[in-house]
Design a protein around this motif. Structure first.
Motif, PDB file in Angstrom:
ATOM      1  N   SER A 104       0.837  -1.198   0.000  1.00 57.89           N
ATOM      2  CA  SER A 104       0.000   0.000   0.000  1.00 57.89           C
ATOM      3  C   SER A 104       0.875   1.251   0.000  1.00 57.89           C
ATOM      4  CB  SER A 104      -0.920  -0.015   1.225  1.00 57.89           C
ATOM      5  OG  SER A 104      -1.578   1.220   1.360  1.00 57.89           O
ATOM      6  N   TYR A 105       1.917   1.247   0.836  1.00 62.34           N
ATOM      7  CA  TYR A 105       2.854   2.374   0.853  1.00 62.34           C
ATOM      8  C   TYR A 105       3.567   2.502  -0.497  1.00 62.34           C
ATOM      9  CZ  TYR A 105       2.319   2.700   5.953  1.00 62.34           C
ATOM     10  OH  TYR A 105       1.834   2.851   7.214  1.00 62.34           O
ATOM     11  N   GLU A 106       3.888   1.366  -1.110  1.00 63.89           N
ATOM     12  CA  GLU A 106       4.541   1.394  -2.421  1.00 63.89           C
ATOM     13  C   GLU A 106       3.654   2.079  -3.455  1.00 63.89           C
ATOM     14  OE1 GLU A 106       5.386  -2.848  -2.983  1.00 63.89           O
ATOM     15  OE2 GLU A 106       7.414  -2.243  -3.491  1.00 63.89           O
ATOM     16  N   GLN A 107       2.370   1.737  -3.443  1.00 59.50           N
ATOM     17  CA  GLN A 107       1.448   2.347  -4.402  1.00 59.50           C
ATOM     18  C   GLN A 107       1.338   3.845  -4.163  1.00 59.50           C
ATOM     19  OE1 GLN A 107      -2.133   0.086  -3.874  1.00 59.50           O
ATOM     20  NE2 GLN A 107      -1.398  -1.636  -5.107  1.00 59.50           N
ATOM     21  N   ASP A 108       1.210   4.230  -2.895  1.00 60.06           N
ATOM     22  CA  ASP A 108       1.140   5.659  -2.573  1.00 60.06           C
ATOM     23  C   ASP A 108       2.410   6.368  -3.023  1.00 60.06           C
ATOM     24  OD1 ASP A 108      -1.305   5.148  -1.417  1.00 60.06           O
ATOM     25  OD2 ASP A 108      -0.558   5.218   0.655  1.00 60.06           O
ATOM     26  N   PHE A 109       3.561   5.729  -2.816  1.00 58.99           N
ATOM     27  CA  PHE A 109       4.850   6.320  -3.199  1.00 58.99           C
ATOM     28  C   PHE A 109       4.925   6.480  -4.716  1.00 58.99           C
ATOM     29  CE2 PHE A 109       9.112   7.566  -2.396  1.00 58.99           C
ATOM     30  CZ  PHE A 109       9.880   7.072  -3.429  1.00 58.99           C
ATOM     31  N   GLU A 112       6.284  14.482   2.017  1.00 59.55           N
ATOM     32  CA  GLU A 112       5.372  13.342   2.147  1.00 59.55           C
ATOM     33  C   GLU A 112       6.037  12.057   1.646  1.00 59.55           C
ATOM     34  OE1 GLU A 112       1.399  15.984   1.123  1.00 59.55           O
ATOM     35  OE2 GLU A 112       1.588  13.999   0.260  1.00 59.55           O
ATOM     36  N   ALA A 113       6.776  12.169   0.543  1.00 56.60           N
ATOM     37  CA  ALA A 113       7.465  10.990  -0.010  1.00 56.60           C
ATOM     38  C   ALA A 113       8.521  10.484   0.975  1.00 56.60           C
ATOM     39  CB  ALA A 113       8.101  11.334  -1.354  1.00 56.60           C
ATOM     40  N   GLU A 163      10.037   6.384   5.141  1.00 61.08           N
ATOM     41  CA  GLU A 163      10.277   6.010   6.542  1.00 61.08           C
ATOM     42  C   GLU A 163       9.286   4.942   6.993  1.00 61.08           C
ATOM     43  OE1 GLU A 163      11.910  10.424   7.904  1.00 61.08           O
ATOM     44  OE2 GLU A 163      10.240   9.522   8.985  1.00 61.08           O
ATOM     45  N   GLN A 164       8.009   5.097   6.607  1.00 58.43           N
ATOM     46  CA  GLN A 164       7.001   4.102   6.968  1.00 58.43           C
ATOM     47  C   GLN A 164       7.342   2.749   6.330  1.00 58.43           C
ATOM     48  OE1 GLN A 164       4.428   4.219   9.077  1.00 58.43           O
ATOM     49  NE2 GLN A 164       5.087   6.267   9.641  1.00 58.43           N
ATOM     50  N   MET A 165       7.781   2.788   5.070  1.00 53.85           N
ATOM     51  CA  MET A 165       8.139   1.557   4.377  1.00 53.85           C
ATOM     52  C   MET A 165       9.330   0.887   5.060  1.00 53.85           C
ATOM     53  SD  MET A 165       7.492   3.025   0.541  1.00 53.85           S
ATOM     54  CE  MET A 165       8.313   1.746  -0.379  1.00 53.85           C
ATOM     55  N   GLU A 166      10.304   1.679   5.511  1.00 50.78           N
ATOM     56  CA  GLU A 166      11.454   1.108   6.223  1.00 50.78           C
ATOM     57  C   GLU A 166      11.016   0.442   7.517  1.00 50.78           C
ATOM     58  OE1 GLU A 166      15.443   3.561   5.014  1.00 50.78           O
ATOM     59  OE2 GLU A 166      14.258   4.353   6.649  1.00 50.78           O
ATOM     60  N   GLN A 226      16.931   5.545  -4.146  1.00 49.03           N
ATOM     61  CA  GLN A 226      17.618   6.114  -5.302  1.00 49.03           C
ATOM     62  C   GLN A 226      16.671   7.005  -6.104  1.00 49.03           C
ATOM     63  OE1 GLN A 226      19.014   2.677  -7.412  1.00 49.03           O
ATOM     64  NE2 GLN A 226      20.899   2.507  -6.209  1.00 49.03           N
ATOM     65  N   GLU A 227      15.450   6.535  -6.282  1.00 46.60           N
ATOM     66  CA  GLU A 227      14.456   7.321  -6.998  1.00 46.60           C
ATOM     67  C   GLU A 227      14.182   8.637  -6.275  1.00 46.60           C
ATOM     68  OE1 GLU A 227       9.918   6.857  -8.743  1.00 46.60           O
ATOM     69  OE2 GLU A 227      10.913   5.140  -7.844  1.00 46.60           O
ATOM     70  N   MET A 228      14.124   8.566  -4.950  1.00 45.40           N
ATOM     71  CA  MET A 228      13.900   9.778  -4.163  1.00 45.40           C
ATOM     72  C   MET A 228      15.070  10.750  -4.338  1.00 45.40           C
ATOM     73  SD  MET A 228      11.647  11.065  -2.188  1.00 45.40           S
ATOM     74  CE  MET A 228      11.611  12.569  -1.267  1.00 45.40           C
TER      75      MET A 228
END
Length: 187
Positions: A7-12, A47-48, A53-56, A79-81
């Motif tokens: 879910s976090y991946e999709q939001d990201f 936000e990203a 951080e949430q994903m970590e 890396q994308e960030m």
């Protein structure tokens, strides 16, 4: 656990797509629109970072045997960030150059067109690079999953062989017992 991560991946992914689009618009805008767009991009970048951080945190809670796949995804997202932040920095530099040109009265129309063209080309290259990295990550994850499956199959084979050996021993013991009982019945 992994559903939260996904879910976090999709939001990201959605957020980074929006950021990329807005970063591309920054050099083309003027005045207050440009200032507001810069502020919006800064807010979305924050936000990203929070999503990362949430994903970590989610990755830390995943069992160690599954963690490798998610860790490699996290590296690619970081890396994308970093690329997004660098793109934003470049667009802000272009923004500050335009403000300077406006203040000094320079007409940098041709250089502005060249800069916009270069930024568009850079953005296309980075998108292609991200696609290639994503494909590579998928290949690595697939390889890891295949390796885990082979290990599981190897363990299962060993278990089956041990069970077969026990069955043979049991069969041999039953044969001996049968012969002893037959001998006892004859006596």
């Amino acid at each position: 656990m992994s559903s939260d991560f996904e879910s976090y991946e999709q939001d990201f992914a959605v957020l980074t797509a929006e950021i990329t689009g807005r970063i591309g618009k920054v050099p083309k805008l003027i005045g207050d629109e440009k200032k507001q767009m810069v502020a919006n991009v800064e807010k979305q970048l924050e936000e990203a970072r929070e999503l990362l951080e949430q994903m970590e945190l989610e990755v830390r809670e995943i069992p160690p045997q599954s963690r490798g796949m998610y860790s490699s995804r996290m590296r690619s997202y970081k890396q994308e960030m970093g690329k997004l932040e660098a793109d934003f920095k470049r667009s802000r530099i272009a923004y500050s150059d335009e403000v300077r040109n406006e203040l000094l009265g320079d007409d940098g129309n041709s250089s502005e067109n060249q800069r916009a063209h270069l930024l568009d080309n850079t953005e296309r290259l980075e998108r292609s690079s991200r696609r290639l990295e994503a494909g590579y990550q998928i290949a690595v994850e697939t390889e890891q999953i295949g390796q885990e499956m082979l290990e599981n199959l190897s363990h299962d084979r060993e278990k089956i062989q041990r069970a077969r050996e026990r069955l043979r021993e049991t069969d041999a013991n039953l044969g001996k017992s049968s012969r002893i009982l037959t001998g006892m019945l004859r006596r």
